[in-house]
Motif scaffolding. Structure first.
Motif, PDB file in Angstrom:
ATOM      1  N   TYR A 112       0.803  -1.206   0.000  1.00 58.11           N
ATOM      2  CA  TYR A 112       0.000   0.000   0.000  1.00 58.11           C
ATOM      3  C   TYR A 112       0.845   1.269   0.000  1.00 58.11           C
ATOM      4  CZ  TYR A 112      -3.783   3.109   0.972  1.00 58.11           C
ATOM      5  OH  TYR A 112      -4.682   4.113   0.891  1.00 58.11           O
ATOM      6  N   VAL A 131      -9.937  13.319  -2.268  1.00 64.82           N
ATOM      7  CA  VAL A 131      -8.609  13.257  -2.881  1.00 64.82           C
ATOM      8  C   VAL A 131      -8.664  12.324  -4.088  1.00 64.82           C
ATOM      9  CG1 VAL A 131      -6.193  12.611  -2.541  1.00 64.82           C
ATOM     10  CG2 VAL A 131      -7.480  13.689  -0.671  1.00 64.82           C
TER      11      VAL A 131
ATOM     12  N   PRO B 104     -10.054   6.735   4.730  1.00 71.32           N
ATOM     13  CA  PRO B 104      -9.900   6.271   6.107  1.00 71.32           C
ATOM     14  C   PRO B 104     -11.113   6.612   6.961  1.00 71.32           C
ATOM     15  CG  PRO B 104      -8.555   8.213   5.708  1.00 71.32           C
ATOM     16  CD  PRO B 104      -9.099   7.791   4.389  1.00 71.32           C
ATOM     17  N   TRP B 109      -7.432   3.164   8.720  1.00 70.48           N
ATOM     18  CA  TRP B 109      -7.677   2.519   7.438  1.00 70.48           C
ATOM     19  C   TRP B 109      -8.165   1.085   7.565  1.00 70.48           C
ATOM     20  CZ3 TRP B 109      -7.475   4.576   2.615  1.00 70.48           C
ATOM     21  CH2 TRP B 109      -6.857   5.822   2.484  1.00 70.48           C
ATOM     22  N   VAL B 116      -9.086  -0.857  -0.755  1.00 66.52           N
ATOM     23  CA  VAL B 116      -8.462   0.345  -1.323  1.00 66.52           C
ATOM     24  C   VAL B 116      -7.103  -0.012  -1.928  1.00 66.52           C
ATOM     25  CG1 VAL B 116      -7.500   2.624  -0.790  1.00 66.52           C
ATOM     26  CG2 VAL B 116      -9.676   1.935   0.211  1.00 66.52           C
ATOM     27  N   ARG B 117      -6.326  -0.805  -1.220  1.00 68.98           N
ATOM     28  CA  ARG B 117      -5.003  -1.203  -1.710  1.00 68.98           C
ATOM     29  C   ARG B 117      -5.128  -1.973  -3.033  1.00 68.98           C
ATOM     30  NH1 ARG B 117      -3.572  -4.901   2.095  1.00 68.98           N
ATOM     31  NH2 ARG B 117      -2.826  -3.295   3.497  1.00 68.98           N
ATOM     32  N   ASP B 118      -6.073  -2.883  -3.053  1.00 68.71           N
ATOM     33  CA  ASP B 118      -6.283  -3.709  -4.240  1.00 68.71           C
ATOM     34  C   ASP B 118      -6.697  -2.842  -5.434  1.00 68.71           C
ATOM     35  OD1 ASP B 118      -6.605  -5.951  -5.802  1.00 68.71           O
ATOM     36  OD2 ASP B 118      -8.637  -6.349  -5.111  1.00 68.71           O
ATOM     37  N   MET B 120      -6.321   0.454  -5.811  1.00 64.09           N
ATOM     38  CA  MET B 120      -5.278   1.411  -6.192  1.00 64.09           C
ATOM     39  C   MET B 120      -4.209   0.753  -7.069  1.00 64.09           C
ATOM     40  SD  MET B 120      -6.011   4.347  -4.868  1.00 64.09           S
ATOM     41  CE  MET B 120      -4.489   5.002  -5.417  1.00 64.09           C
ATOM     42  N   ALA B 121      -3.947  -0.517  -6.802  1.00 63.72           N
ATOM     43  CA  ALA B 121      -2.895  -1.210  -7.548  1.00 63.72           C
ATOM     44  C   ALA B 121      -3.325  -1.565  -8.968  1.00 63.72           C
ATOM     45  CB  ALA B 121      -2.485  -2.473  -6.795  1.00 63.72           C
ATOM     46  N   ARG B 122      -4.644  -1.674  -9.202  1.00 58.25           N
ATOM     47  CA  ARG B 122      -5.099  -2.182 -10.497  1.00 58.25           C
ATOM     48  C   ARG B 122      -6.009  -1.235 -11.277  1.00 58.25           C
ATOM     49  NH1 ARG B 122      -8.084  -7.299 -10.142  1.00 58.25           N
ATOM     50  NH2 ARG B 122      -8.786  -6.773  -8.059  1.00 58.25           N
ATOM     51  N   VAL B 127      -8.901   7.367  -8.973  1.00 62.58           N
ATOM     52  CA  VAL B 127      -9.630   6.856  -7.811  1.00 62.58           C
ATOM     53  C   VAL B 127      -9.846   8.014  -6.839  1.00 62.58           C
ATOM     54  CG1 VAL B 127      -9.598   5.232  -5.884  1.00 62.58           C
ATOM     55  CG2 VAL B 127      -8.565   4.591  -8.077  1.00 62.58           C
ATOM     56  N   ILE B 128     -11.097   8.240  -6.471  1.00 57.92           N
ATOM     57  CA  ILE B 128     -11.417   9.325  -5.542  1.00 57.92           C
ATOM     58  C   ILE B 128     -11.681   8.730  -4.174  1.00 57.92           C
ATOM     59  CG2 ILE B 128     -12.993  11.218  -5.049  1.00 57.92           C
ATOM     60  CD1 ILE B 128     -13.227  11.715  -7.933  1.00 57.92           C
ATOM     61  N   LEU B 129     -10.918   9.180  -3.187  1.00 55.97           N
ATOM     62  CA  LEU B 129     -11.073   8.679  -1.833  1.00 55.97           C
ATOM     63  C   LEU B 129     -11.781   9.740  -0.999  1.00 55.97           C
ATOM     64  CD1 LEU B 129      -7.499   7.157  -1.507  1.00 55.97           C
ATOM     65  CD2 LEU B 129      -9.643   5.893  -1.739  1.00 55.97           C
TER      66      LEU B 129
END
Lengths: 139, 151
Positions: A112, A131, B104, B109, B116-118, B120-122, B127-129
């Motif tokens: 991450y 964001v 978060p 988190w 989110v990690r998954d 973001m990686a693909r 991506v809007i958080l």
């Protein structure tokens, strides 16, 4: 969203920052908004032989060049700001009145911190607005 | 203001308090830009549309129904399907779309870091958080259909 969509984007001279600036400009054109490009600098993390004035002017030049490279073809109102301080602190403060804060991701990884970057993660945790993280692109 | 042609706003609904904020932002973005809203939830043994969403999260279903009433049925798509949330979200969001996820929570988190990690990686698109700390501004409240207008 207001009539003037206010987009703050973090630029740092990296490919991720370039992607973020490109997306922010495109979004501002499409939505009729404005872009505030922000770059932070810190003397204490620069080369010991550089003066604070040198570090600051280098950051200003980099930011000008990044905007010129991508912004020349658009009619978007772009403001540029170079601010001394930690990147996360500077970006969160700059986003105080923004509708969106845009950042680039660091690339593809299952880890991450590497995907988002520690600065981006800290920004997401503290930002006063949504964001947007721009991915590195399809593999 | 207009949205880029054929943009979809793909939002992940996870069935807890933070969903309200995330969904409110996504609906507001859809209303403002004329994009199509795609509401996604991964559920074991459940598949379907609004009826399935009602079983998962009644509040979210209410907001989505209100968004449908305002935008029209064809502008709001609901996908409830078995599988990993990351797979569903990444599959549904193309390069010109926006993916909207909860950021978060007030406690960090932990609840959603995996998804989110998954994603973001693909992800093939921005991506809007939307963080739980973020206060819904008046312009979002006035744009998003009820019940999020009272959130």
């Amino acid at each position: 969203m207001g009539d003037r969509h206010r987009i703050v984007v973090g630029v740092d001279g990296t490919e991720g920052g370039r992607r973020a600036l490109g997306w922010a400009l495109h979004e501002a054109v499409t939505r009729g908004g404005s872009v505030r490009a922000v770059m932070s600098w810190r003397w204490d993390t620069a080369s010991p032989t550089d003066s604070s004035e040198t570090v600051r002017s280098d950051a200003e030049r980099t930011l000008r060049e990044e905007i010129a490279q991508q912004g020349a073809a658009t009619d978007v109102a772009v403001s540029a700001e170079v601010v001394e301080g930690r990147a996360a602190d500077v970006l969160v403060h700059a986003a105080k009145d923004a509708d969106l804060l845009v950042l680039g991701s660091h690339g593809h990884s299952r880890v991450y911190h590497t995907v988002l970057g520690s600065t981006a993660q800290e920004v997401v945790e503290s930002a006063p607005c949504p964001v947007v993280v721009i991915p590195a692109g399809p593999r | 203001m207009t949205a880029p042609t054929n943009r979809h706003v793909v939002v992940g609904v996870v069935g807890h308090a933070g969903t309200a904020r995330t969904l409110a932002w996504a609906i507001s973005e859809t209303v403002t830009t004329g994009a199509q809203l795609v509401v996604v939830h991964a559920a074991h043994g459940l598949r379907g549309g609004l009826g399935a969403l009602q079983m998962v999260d009644r509040s979210a279903a209410g907001a989505v129904a209100a968004a449908r009433a305002r935008l029209g049925d064809t502008s709001v798509r609901i996908i409830i399907s078995p599988g990993s949330p990351g797979d569903l979200l990444v599959r549904e969001a193309g390069p010109d779309d926006l993916l909207v996820l909860g950021g978060p929570t007030r406690s960090g988190w932990s609840e959603r870091a995996g998804t989110v990690r998954d994603v973001m990686a693909r992800a093939r698109c921005p991506v809007i958080l939307v963080s739980e700390q973020w206060e819904l501004p008046v312009n979002v409240l006035s744009t998003a259909p009820r019940p999020w207008s009272r959130a």
